[in-house]
Design a protein around this motif. Structure first.
Motif, PDB file in Angstrom:
ATOM      1  N   GLY A  54     -11.305   0.475  14.000  1.00  0.00           N
ATOM      2  CA  GLY A  54     -10.697  -0.691  14.651  1.00  0.00           C
ATOM      3  C   GLY A  54      -9.496  -0.328  15.500  1.00  0.00           C
ATOM      4  O   GLY A  54      -9.455   0.737  16.108  1.00  0.00           O
ATOM      5  N   HIS A  55      -8.497  -1.206  15.490  1.00  0.00           N
ATOM      6  CA  HIS A  55      -7.329  -1.043  16.357  1.00  0.00           C
ATOM      7  C   HIS A  55      -6.093  -0.546  15.614  1.00  0.00           C
ATOM      8  O   HIS A  55      -4.982  -0.661  16.118  1.00  0.00           O
ATOM      9  CB  HIS A  55      -7.007  -2.362  17.061  1.00  0.00           C
ATOM     10  CG  HIS A  55      -8.104  -2.828  17.953  1.00  0.00           C
ATOM     11  ND1 HIS A  55      -8.488  -2.141  19.091  1.00  0.00           N
ATOM     12  CD2 HIS A  55      -8.931  -3.895  17.868  1.00  0.00           C
ATOM     13  CE1 HIS A  55      -9.484  -2.776  19.673  1.00  0.00           C
ATOM     14  NE2 HIS A  55      -9.780  -3.843  18.948  1.00  0.00           N
ATOM     15  N   THR A  56      -6.293  -0.009  14.414  1.00  0.00           N
ATOM     16  CA  THR A  56      -5.183   0.518  13.628  1.00  0.00           C
ATOM     17  C   THR A  56      -5.560   1.903  13.141  1.00  0.00           C
ATOM     18  O   THR A  56      -6.687   2.126  12.721  1.00  0.00           O
ATOM     19  CB  THR A  56      -4.902  -0.385  12.395  1.00  0.00           C
ATOM     20  OG1 THR A  56      -4.631  -1.706  12.843  1.00  0.00           O
ATOM     21  CG2 THR A  56      -3.732   0.127  11.582  1.00  0.00           C
ATOM     22  N   PHE A  57      -4.607   2.829  13.190  1.00  0.00           N
ATOM     23  CA  PHE A  57      -4.857   4.123  12.553  1.00  0.00           C
ATOM     24  C   PHE A  57      -4.723   3.912  11.046  1.00  0.00           C
ATOM     25  O   PHE A  57      -5.714   3.864  10.335  1.00  0.00           O
ATOM     26  CB  PHE A  57      -3.893   5.189  13.073  1.00  0.00           C
ATOM     27  CG  PHE A  57      -4.033   6.502  12.355  1.00  0.00           C
ATOM     28  CD1 PHE A  57      -5.249   7.167  12.332  1.00  0.00           C
ATOM     29  CD2 PHE A  57      -2.971   7.054  11.671  1.00  0.00           C
ATOM     30  CE1 PHE A  57      -5.402   8.365  11.641  1.00  0.00           C
ATOM     31  CE2 PHE A  57      -3.108   8.250  10.978  1.00  0.00           C
ATOM     32  CZ  PHE A  57      -4.317   8.901  10.968  1.00  0.00           C
ATOM     33  N   VAL A  58      -3.508   3.778  10.558  1.00  0.00           N
ATOM     34  CA  VAL A  58      -3.258   3.490   9.143  1.00  0.00           C
ATOM     35  C   VAL A  58      -1.993   2.647   9.067  1.00  0.00           C
ATOM     36  O   VAL A  58      -0.964   3.011   9.631  1.00  0.00           O
ATOM     37  CB  VAL A  58      -3.067   4.792   8.324  1.00  0.00           C
ATOM     38  CG1 VAL A  58      -2.622   4.490   6.900  1.00  0.00           C
ATOM     39  CG2 VAL A  58      -4.352   5.612   8.307  1.00  0.00           C
ATOM     40  N   SER A  59      -2.081   1.528   8.354  1.00  0.00           N
ATOM     41  CA  SER A  59      -0.941   0.609   8.268  1.00  0.00           C
ATOM     42  C   SER A  59       0.021   0.953   7.135  1.00  0.00           C
ATOM     43  O   SER A  59       0.935   0.183   6.858  1.00  0.00           O
ATOM     44  CB  SER A  59      -1.448  -0.826   8.092  1.00  0.00           C
ATOM     45  OG  SER A  59      -2.140  -0.959   6.869  1.00  0.00           O
ATOM     46  N   GLY A  60      -0.156   2.095   6.492  1.00  0.00           N
ATOM     47  CA  GLY A  60       0.735   2.509   5.413  1.00  0.00           C
ATOM     48  C   GLY A  60       0.000   2.567   4.094  1.00  0.00           C
ATOM     49  O   GLY A  60      -1.224   2.640   4.046  1.00  0.00           O
ATOM     50  N   GLY A  61       0.783   2.524   3.023  1.00  0.00           N
ATOM     51  CA  GLY A  61       0.185   2.468   1.692  1.00  0.00           C
ATOM     52  C   GLY A  61      -0.332   1.065   1.434  1.00  0.00           C
ATOM     53  O   GLY A  61       0.188   0.087   1.965  1.00  0.00           O
ATOM     54  N   ASP A  62      -1.356   0.958   0.625  1.00  0.00           N
ATOM     55  CA  ASP A  62      -1.937  -0.344   0.301  1.00  0.00           C
ATOM     56  C   ASP A  62      -1.010  -1.057  -0.672  1.00  0.00           C
ATOM     57  O   ASP A  62      -1.021  -0.806  -1.875  1.00  0.00           O
ATOM     58  CB  ASP A  62      -3.326  -0.161  -0.306  1.00  0.00           C
ATOM     59  CG  ASP A  62      -4.048  -1.476  -0.494  1.00  0.00           C
ATOM     60  OD1 ASP A  62      -3.378  -2.531  -0.562  1.00  0.00           O
ATOM     61  OD2 ASP A  62      -5.287  -1.466  -0.581  1.00  0.00           O
ATOM     62  N   LEU A  63      -0.203  -1.968  -0.140  1.00  0.00           N
ATOM     63  CA  LEU A  63       0.799  -2.656  -0.951  1.00  0.00           C
ATOM     64  C   LEU A  63       0.167  -3.521  -2.033  1.00  0.00           C
ATOM     65  O   LEU A  63       0.757  -3.719  -3.094  1.00  0.00           O
ATOM     66  CB  LEU A  63       1.722  -3.491  -0.058  1.00  0.00           C
ATOM     67  CG  LEU A  63       2.536  -2.683   0.953  1.00  0.00           C
ATOM     68  CD1 LEU A  63       3.408  -3.599   1.798  1.00  0.00           C
ATOM     69  CD2 LEU A  63       3.380  -1.634   0.260  1.00  0.00           C
ATOM     70  N   ARG A  64      -1.033  -4.034  -1.780  1.00  0.00           N
ATOM     71  CA  ARG A  64      -1.711  -4.821  -2.827  1.00  0.00           C
ATOM     72  C   ARG A  64      -2.020  -3.944  -4.038  1.00  0.00           C
ATOM     73  O   ARG A  64      -1.870  -4.374  -5.164  1.00  0.00           O
ATOM     74  CB  ARG A  64      -2.984  -5.465  -2.287  1.00  0.00           C
ATOM     75  CG  ARG A  64      -2.676  -6.756  -1.520  1.00  0.00           C
ATOM     76  CD  ARG A  64      -3.938  -7.344  -0.979  1.00  0.00           C
ATOM     77  NE  ARG A  64      -3.876  -7.026   0.452  1.00  0.00           N
ATOM     78  CZ  ARG A  64      -4.863  -7.079   1.293  1.00  0.00           C
ATOM     79  NH1 ARG A  64      -6.049  -7.423   0.896  1.00  0.00           N
ATOM     80  NH2 ARG A  64      -4.686  -6.796   2.556  1.00  0.00           N
TER      81      ARG A  64
END
Length: 161
Positions: A54-64
């Motif tokens: 998609g349009h994101t590489f990685v948004s960080g750690g999975d906060l959920r």
């Protein structure tokens, strides 16, 4: 989830967790470690491309996923997993090219820096957002960033993200 495919001598790894903007969870980090190990054993691999779906590489750690894991041991396990991954990436005898279709935030920025080269879409940006949350970079990022851009620029990138 990590998609792994081959185009000739090039391995393509795609982080595909669109429901979480490709956030890194334990399972994805483990799959990346396994992919690095496989590429290290496969002499026919000449390069790796790491990208995000998609349009994101990685948004960080999975906060959920991380929300329920708030003990020092939990933090240490997640940090160790990321450290093991970035160290293994650095030891891989072939280049890893990070193809960033969009933002690389937090752990995504650390993952991008662990690659040998970064190629970015105009929408891409790198942000060390975890610093604003009072969390240090933990995957060998500071020395890697300093060696790439120098101490002053590294400090500006880390503090102004």
């Amino acid at each position: 989830m990590l998609g792994v495919e081959r185009q000739g001598a090039i391995a393509i790894w795609t982080i595909a967790r669109p429901q979480a903007k490709n956030a890194l969870d334990h399972a994805t980090l483990s799959e990346l470690i396994d992919a690095v190990a496989e590429a290290s054993r496969d002499r026919s691999v000449r390069a790796v491309v790491l990208t995000g779906d998609g349009h994101t590489f990685v948004s960080g750690g999975d906060l959920r996923e991380l929300r329920g894991k708030n003990t020092p041991q939990d933090a240490e396990r997640f940090s160790d997993l990321g450290w093991d991954l970035t160290r293994a990436m650095g030891d891989l005898p072939v280049p890893i090219v990070c193809a960033m279709p969009g933002p690389a935030i937090g752990g995504g920025a650390e993952l991008a820096l662990a690659c040998d080269m970064r190629v970015a879409d105009l929408r891409a940006r790198i942000s060390f957002k975890q610093v604003r949350m009072g969390v240090t970079t933990a995957w060998g990022t500071v020395p890697r960033l300093v060696s790439l851009v120098g101490a002053g620029t590294a400090a500006r990138l880390l503090y102004a993200s």
